[in-house]
Scaffold this motif. Structure first.
Motif: not given
Length: 603
Positions: A415, A419, A424-427, A430, A480, A484-485, A487
């Protein structure tokens, strides 16, 4: 005048009081107030029903649910008690007749909803009547921080203002010390005697499983352990309720939905069927269940994470009210944690509300993730300490704990690097793909296969990584970003883990043997009857079902299973022998004694 014990034996057919029932009753008979915490099935109703029968006037019972009123009134009338209710299900003629009975002193107990009680008409009715006591049932509804707040309960302090000399009793099965203080304050019961019974329900087996195709898991649980039993399945959303009910029905489990989005007539029909039919499963939101008096609910299942320990305890408490073995089963997973955090974050409440909701969720997550006795953890929340219970999944099949520090560092590093190096941030999905070294199109497209953390977690499965992430979320080591959807991002507490300053012991989910512990316990209860006794028991159940249909009431209103089981064992030949059976009072002996003896004699 009869004594409380004589009334208990003559009317209700029980030989002796349990716990603090006698002390509570004596308090009310002496004109004092009481605040009572007693687990579901512990006998709260007797604590106000008996004083109402012994004091002059009518006992007024404030109850939040129409179905509960009707159920209790049916049961009391079967006992020969003059009981009635006032609620919106009646037409004006029926209501007028109840009001007449009240004014003429023809009622022992009157059940009324809080919003009805506070109307000018009802207050005037009470002012012109003689009142024995006020009983406020489900008193936790007055707590604005509780899991089942009802605004109309806030107005009930008016009872003390209008009738200062009439004793009041507030009762609930669920309240922490803080909630108990709030109940006393809001209902003007500061000087009431407090009676706090054990919160333990030893007949309930608690089990929480890792969620993985939850509909399939639920179906297997019911088929393997509770086929043919009555049960309740709790879901978080209305659409989920409908989906689960349809799924169970399609797979041979008779199930009905219940939620606030249904019209009132359909809800009432489904609740009535659940109370009266055996082997029916109610799939519901938390809109269903408070005060449901069905004693033979053999399981309560949660397919979504409850919001609080209070809510979980209240809902699971609807299982096994008769004291027979029952199961509280829940499936819990990563998405539950994310969903509950999102609901708190996006709620319209102020910061105080969000902080309190967060603490309640943390306690619920702690119960799910514990490697210790679940019952110990559950009761500790309410301030009660016990030894390991031997009747929960962690006692029967102890989970493994493992040093997950390195695994946590790998996940947090992934994580962090995404960043720091990419902004970037992901769920979850991924990031787990990166850790496991999966060359998915998205990983390749983003160039994430060049990260130093790519493939460092290939030793753990997808499910194992989801378990690690779920526990890090539960512990507040990952958050969470809902803006950010969904992430993932680090928290202030992540640093100590990344630096190796914290050792992180995690719970490892293991494949469980199909022990069917609750089935074995239920089988033990059934096999306690000899073959001839079992034959009598089944004949008695068939007789009871026929009588219940004639009277239009649930079977348990006639007699509980425990009473029929005792009749089957004792094989009474006379009314005198039958009179000593637990649950056979004078009225039921007169109404059903000869028929019951006839049924026994035919076997």
């Amino acid at each position: 005048m009869s004594t409380p014990l004589e009334t208990l034996q003559r009317v209700f057919g029980y030989e002796a009081f349990r716990g603090e029932q006698q002390a509570i009753i004596d308090t009310l008979l002496a004109g004092g107030d009481a605040l009572v915490l007693m687990p579901t099935g512990g006998g709260k109703s007797l604590c106000y029903q008996i004083p109402a029968l012994l004091r002059r006037g009518t006992g007024i019972v404030v109850s939040p649910l129409i179905a509960l009123m009707q159920d209790q009134v049916d049961a009391l009338r079967e006992l020969g008690v003059r009981a009635a209710y006032l609620n919106s299900s009646q037409d004006w003629r029926e209501a007028r007749e109840v009001e007449r009975q009240m004014l003429d002193g023809e009622l022992d107990l009157l059940y009324v909803a809080p919003e009805r009680l506070l109307t000018d008409r009802c207050m005037d009715l009470l002012s012109r009547s003689r009142i024995a006591l006020f009983a406020i049932d489900e008193a936790h509804c007055v707590s604005q921080w509780g899991h089942d707040f009802r605004p109309e309960y806030l107005g009930l302090s008016v009872l003390h203002e209008h009738w200062p000399d009439v004793p009041r009793i507030a009762l609930t099965a669920t309240a922490t010390g803080t909630t108990r203080e709030e109940i006393a304050r809001r209902l003007a019961l500061e000087n009431a005697a407090h009676f706090v019974s054990s919160f333990d329900r030893p007949n309930i087996l608690y089990r929480i499983v890792e969620k993985n195709e939850v509909k399939r898991q639920l179906l297997a649980f019911i088929r393997e352990e509770h086929m043919g039993d009555s049960g309740i399945v709790y879901c978080l959303s209305r659409s989920r309720v409908e989906d689960i009910a349809a799924f169970l029905s399609q797979n041979g489990i008779p199930a009905l939905p219940y939620h606030a989005g249904m019209d009132a007539a359909r809800r009432a029909e489904h609740q009535a069927r659940f109370l009266r039919e055996e082997g029916l499963v109610m799939t519901a939101t938390i809109a269903f269940g408070m005060g449901v008096n069905k004693p033979d609910v053999r399981f309560v299942a949660h397919v979504d994470l409850p919001k609080s320990v209070e809510g979980y305890y209240q809902e699971t408490g609807r299982a096994g009210r008769d004291g027979e073995p029952a199961t509280a089963w829940m499936a819990y997973g990563l998405q539950d944690v994310v969903q509950q955090r999102r609901m708190i974050d996006e709620s319209n409440g102020d910061e105080q509300f969000k902080r309190r909701s967060g603490r309640q969720l943390d306690a619920m997550l702690g119960l799910c993730e514990t490697v210790d006795c679940r019952r110990q953890q559950l009761l500790a929340y309410f301030g009660q300490n016990i030894q390991p219970c031997g009747n929960c999944d962690t006692c029967l099949e102890p989970p493994e704990s493992w040093d997950g520090t390195v695994a946590a560092q790998k996940l947090l590093s992934a994580i962090f690097r995404l960043w720091r190096e990419r902004g970037q941030r992901y769920g979850a999905g991924h990031i787990i793909d990166i850790l496991r070294g999966k060359l998915t199109p998205r990983v390749r497209e983003q160039g994430h296969d060049t990260l130093s953390v790519f493939g460092v977690g290939a030793d753990l499965s997808d499910q194992a990584w989801r378990g690690v992430l779920r526990q890090l979320l539960a512990k507040g080591l990952v958050a969470v970003d809902f803006e950010g959807h969904g992430t993932l991002m680090l928290t202030d507490d992540s640093r100590s883990v990344l630096k190796g300053e914290t050792v992180l012991m995690l719970r490892r989910e293991v494949a469980r043997a199909t022990t069917k512990a609750s089935t074995r316990r239920q089988a033990a209860a059934d096999t306690a009857l000899e073959p001839d006794e079992l034959e009598r028991f089944e004949a008695l159940r068939a007789w009871r079902a026929s009588v219940a249909r004639e009277h239009g009431v649930p079977a348990y209103v006639i007699f509980h299973d425990a009473t029929l089981r005792e009749v089957a064992r004792r094989n009474p030949q006379t009314l005198g022998e039958l009179a000593h059976v637990h649950g056979v009072g004078v009225r039921k002996l007169e109404a059903y004694g000869e028929a019951l003896l006839g049924c026994v004699a035919e076997v």
